[in-house]
Design an enzyme around this catalytic site. Structure first.
Site, PDB file in Angstrom:
ATOM      1  N   ARG A  17       1.040  -1.219  -0.048  1.00  0.00           N
ATOM      2  CA  ARG A  17       0.042   0.025   0.026  1.00  0.00           C
ATOM      3  C   ARG A  17       0.838   1.301  -0.100  1.00  0.00           C
ATOM      4  O   ARG A  17       2.116   1.217  -0.444  1.00  0.00           O
ATOM      5  CB  ARG A  17      -1.023  -0.113   1.255  1.00  0.00           C
ATOM      6  CG  ARG A  17      -1.794  -1.192   1.398  1.00  0.00           C
ATOM      7  CD  ARG A  17      -2.653  -1.723  -0.010  1.00  0.00           C
ATOM      8  NE  ARG A  17      -3.729  -2.883   0.329  1.00  0.00           N
ATOM      9  CZ  ARG A  17      -3.786  -3.783  -0.225  1.00  0.00           C
ATOM     10  NH1 ARG A  17      -3.467  -3.593  -1.652  1.00  0.00           N
ATOM     11  NH2 ARG A  17      -4.614  -4.499  -0.118  1.00  0.00           N
ATOM     12  N   ASN A  41      -0.768  -1.784  -7.517  1.00  0.00           N
ATOM     13  CA  ASN A  41      -2.383  -1.261  -7.548  1.00  0.00           C
ATOM     14  C   ASN A  41      -2.733  -0.371  -6.257  1.00  0.00           C
ATOM     15  O   ASN A  41      -3.439  -0.719  -5.570  1.00  0.00           O
ATOM     16  CB  ASN A  41      -3.155  -2.407  -7.437  1.00  0.00           C
ATOM     17  CG  ASN A  41      -2.973  -3.578  -6.492  1.00  0.00           C
ATOM     18  OD1 ASN A  41      -1.864  -3.478  -5.754  1.00  0.00           O
ATOM     19  ND2 ASN A  41      -3.872  -4.153  -5.701  1.00  0.00           N
ATOM     20  N   LYS A  99       2.830  -5.694 -14.378  1.00  0.00           N
ATOM     21  CA  LYS A  99       1.705  -6.425 -13.736  1.00  0.00           C
ATOM     22  C   LYS A  99       0.182  -6.190 -14.666  1.00  0.00           C
ATOM     23  O   LYS A  99      -0.011  -5.026 -14.598  1.00  0.00           O
ATOM     24  CB  LYS A  99       1.507  -6.309 -12.332  1.00  0.00           C
ATOM     25  CG  LYS A  99       0.283  -6.847 -11.469  1.00  0.00           C
ATOM     26  CD  LYS A  99       0.560  -8.448 -11.484  1.00  0.00           C
ATOM     27  CE  LYS A  99      -0.686  -9.078 -10.768  1.00  0.00           C
ATOM     28  NZ  LYS A  99      -0.513  -9.209  -9.259  1.00  0.00           N
ATOM     29  N   HIS A 136      -2.412 -11.717 -13.082  1.00  0.00           N
ATOM     30  CA  HIS A 136      -3.453 -12.163 -11.981  1.00  0.00           C
ATOM     31  C   HIS A 136      -4.472 -12.943 -12.930  1.00  0.00           C
ATOM     32  O   HIS A 136      -4.985 -12.503 -13.893  1.00  0.00           O
ATOM     33  CB  HIS A 136      -4.414 -10.776 -11.513  1.00  0.00           C
ATOM     34  CG  HIS A 136      -5.520 -11.303 -10.641  1.00  0.00           C
ATOM     35  ND1 HIS A 136      -5.319 -11.189  -9.146  1.00  0.00           N
ATOM     36  CD2 HIS A 136      -6.681 -11.902 -10.889  1.00  0.00           C
ATOM     37  CE1 HIS A 136      -6.705 -11.544  -8.677  1.00  0.00           C
ATOM     38  NE2 HIS A 136      -7.216 -12.277  -9.736  1.00  0.00           N
ATOM     39  N   HIS A 174      -0.055 -16.251  -7.687  1.00  0.00           N
ATOM     40  CA  HIS A 174      -0.941 -16.759  -6.636  1.00  0.00           C
ATOM     41  C   HIS A 174      -1.924 -17.950  -7.353  1.00  0.00           C
ATOM     42  O   HIS A 174      -3.048 -17.728  -7.078  1.00  0.00           O
ATOM     43  CB  HIS A 174      -1.710 -15.711  -5.949  1.00  0.00           C
ATOM     44  CG  HIS A 174      -2.355 -14.731  -6.747  1.00  0.00           C
ATOM     45  ND1 HIS A 174      -3.072 -15.009  -7.752  1.00  0.00           N
ATOM     46  CD2 HIS A 174      -2.222 -13.435  -6.560  1.00  0.00           C
ATOM     47  CE1 HIS A 174      -3.324 -13.700  -8.439  1.00  0.00           C
ATOM     48  NE2 HIS A 174      -3.060 -12.918  -7.675  1.00  0.00           N
ATOM     49  N   LEU A 219      -8.492 -13.139  -3.320  1.00  0.00           N
ATOM     50  CA  LEU A 219      -8.670 -13.572  -4.689  1.00  0.00           C
ATOM     51  C   LEU A 219      -7.174 -13.835  -5.318  1.00  0.00           C
ATOM     52  O   LEU A 219      -6.457 -13.191  -5.192  1.00  0.00           O
ATOM     53  CB  LEU A 219      -9.288 -12.255  -5.438  1.00  0.00           C
ATOM     54  CG  LEU A 219     -10.674 -12.029  -4.771  1.00  0.00           C
ATOM     55  CD1 LEU A 219     -11.234 -10.773  -5.494  1.00  0.00           C
ATOM     56  CD2 LEU A 219     -11.462 -13.048  -5.341  1.00  0.00           C
ATOM     57  N   ASP A 247       1.414 -12.619  -1.709  1.00  0.00           N
ATOM     58  CA  ASP A 247       0.266 -11.984  -1.959  1.00  0.00           C
ATOM     59  C   ASP A 247      -0.273 -11.264  -0.596  1.00  0.00           C
ATOM     60  O   ASP A 247      -1.378 -10.990  -0.492  1.00  0.00           O
ATOM     61  CB  ASP A 247      -0.822 -12.761  -2.608  1.00  0.00           C
ATOM     62  CG  ASP A 247      -1.960 -11.766  -3.212  1.00  0.00           C
ATOM     63  OD1 ASP A 247      -1.651 -10.502  -3.601  1.00  0.00           O
ATOM     64  OD2 ASP A 247      -3.036 -12.365  -3.451  1.00  0.00           O
ATOM     65  N   HIS A 251      -5.656  -4.994   4.727  1.00  0.00           N
ATOM     66  CA  HIS A 251      -6.918  -4.343   4.882  1.00  0.00           C
ATOM     67  C   HIS A 251      -7.323  -4.374   6.286  1.00  0.00           C
ATOM     68  O   HIS A 251      -6.942  -5.150   7.063  1.00  0.00           O
ATOM     69  CB  HIS A 251      -7.982  -5.093   4.178  1.00  0.00           C
ATOM     70  CG  HIS A 251      -7.901  -5.283   2.743  1.00  0.00           C
ATOM     71  ND1 HIS A 251      -8.230  -4.110   1.810  1.00  0.00           N
ATOM     72  CD2 HIS A 251      -7.593  -6.033   1.916  1.00  0.00           C
ATOM     73  CE1 HIS A 251      -7.874  -4.583   0.759  1.00  0.00           C
ATOM     74  NE2 HIS A 251      -7.551  -5.814   0.679  1.00  0.00           N
TER      75      HIS A 251
END
Length: 344
Positions: A17, A41, A99, A136, A174, A219, A247, A251
């Site tokens: 993050r 991201n 990515k 992904h 992943h 995910l 991964d 959060h």
């Protein structure tokens, strides 16, 4: 075996993050790993080499004193990524890959690629310069069952992509299914995969039986035990196509424990111990060093680390929660549970 010493591992897929979150995430990851592939991201996403270098500086500001940590950066692939950016990646000291998130596949992926065929000109440059494409691997069509999205991606997107670009250096990140594991095994050595600790240690029963466990929700989603078993087999096989990528995705507790909770497991604080547990459960602890410390560096063409870490077979209780942001909490993967390994 009650003690194991291995070259310090690397994490080839991590989410740190930005902003206040770095105060938590960077020390947690840097205490475990020498290097980490840092996902792009963010909001807004990291789309250029210059933005990646600036993000790296923000990460480095939070590395604890006396700790060596080398963030390896990644660009976020969009419909508007320029082919010329690939050469900049190749020439960069700190950026290693790009990515591709299918638009809408996971957290902060709305800027992702809408149709992979639109970006073939960029992928052609990736193949030419041998810059890794990180994927992904899920389709995002609403009519496709969430448990089938990885397999459909292999059939509909990845197989045609590799037919078009057979020398493309590619990491299917992943992986969660037997189909993905077997797909990677069938490809040349330019195709590899990362595997998370949660997909080795848990399956969808752990998430859904006896009440919904939101801190197992990630995910791609946890799958059946049969898929979990295949992942354990390939991860512990010693095959260099499979290597460590947590991964780890932070959060806050409030964002996970609500009516529409976020996807992601925060494994960074005890990641290598969780992997050790998974390997030890099948009596393959001696294979951990290859998976954690050798194969990823080899794939990326980076030198293996020279310093070592030691793990002892000794119970530790994973904390129930950790401080996060200003006044929030984060729940680590397997919070409150006892695992059998400890990094010393």
């Amino acid at each position: 075996m009650d003690t194991i010493t291995l070259l310090q591992p690397d994490d080839w897929h991590a989410h740190l993050r930005d902003g206040l979150a770095l105060k938590r995430t960077v020390p947690d990851l840097a205490q475990q790993f020498a290097r980490a592939i840092c996902m792009p991201n963010l909001v807004p996403p990291v789309k250029t080499v210059d933005e990646a270098e600036a993000y790296r500086e923000r990460i480095m500001a939070h590395v604890p004193e006396g700790v060596h940590f080398d963030p390896r950066m990644v660009l976020y692939f969009t419909d508007h990524t320029s082919p010329s950016e690939v050469k900049k990646i190749k020439d960069s000291a700190h950026v290693n890959a790009i990515k591709l998130y299918p638009a809408g596949a996971t957290t902060n992926s709305d800027n992702g690629v809408s149709d992979i065929r639109k970006v073939y000109a960029v992928i052609e440059q990736l193949e030419e310069h041998q810059v890794p494409l990180l994927l992904h691997g899920e389709v995002t069509h609403h009519h496709v069952d969430i448990f089938d999205r990885e397999k459909r991606f292999l059939d509909e997107v990845l197989s045609p992509l590799l037919k078009q670009f057979p020398k493309l250096k590619l990491v299917l990140e992943h992986i969660t299914t037997s189909e993905a594991a077997h797909f990677v095994l069938e490809q040349d050595r330019n195709v590899a995969a990362t595997i998370t600790p949660q997909h080795l240690l848990f399956n969808r029963n752990d998430m859904l039986v006896g009440g919904i466990k939101p801190h197992f929700y990630c995910l791609p989603i946890l799958k059946r035990q049969t898929h979990q078993q295949t992942l354990i087999e390939v991860a512990t096989s010693g095959n260099p196509k499979f290597f460590l990528g947590t991964d780890s995705a932070p959060h806050s507790k409030n964002a996970k424990e609500n009516a529409c909770g976020c996807a992601g497991c925060y494994s960074a604080p005890t990641a290598i111990e969780l992997y050790a547990q998974a390997f030890d459960q099948v009596n393959k602890i001696e294979r951990l060093e290859g998976f954690a410390s050798h194969f990823g560096a080899d794939f990326y063409g980076l030198p293996r680390n020279t310093n070592t870490i030691t793990l002892v077979k000794e119970d530790q209780i994973i904390p129930e929660q950790l401080d996060y942001l200003d006044d929030e909490k984060i729940i680590p993967l397997y919070a409150g549970k006892t695992i059998q390994w400890r990094k010393v």
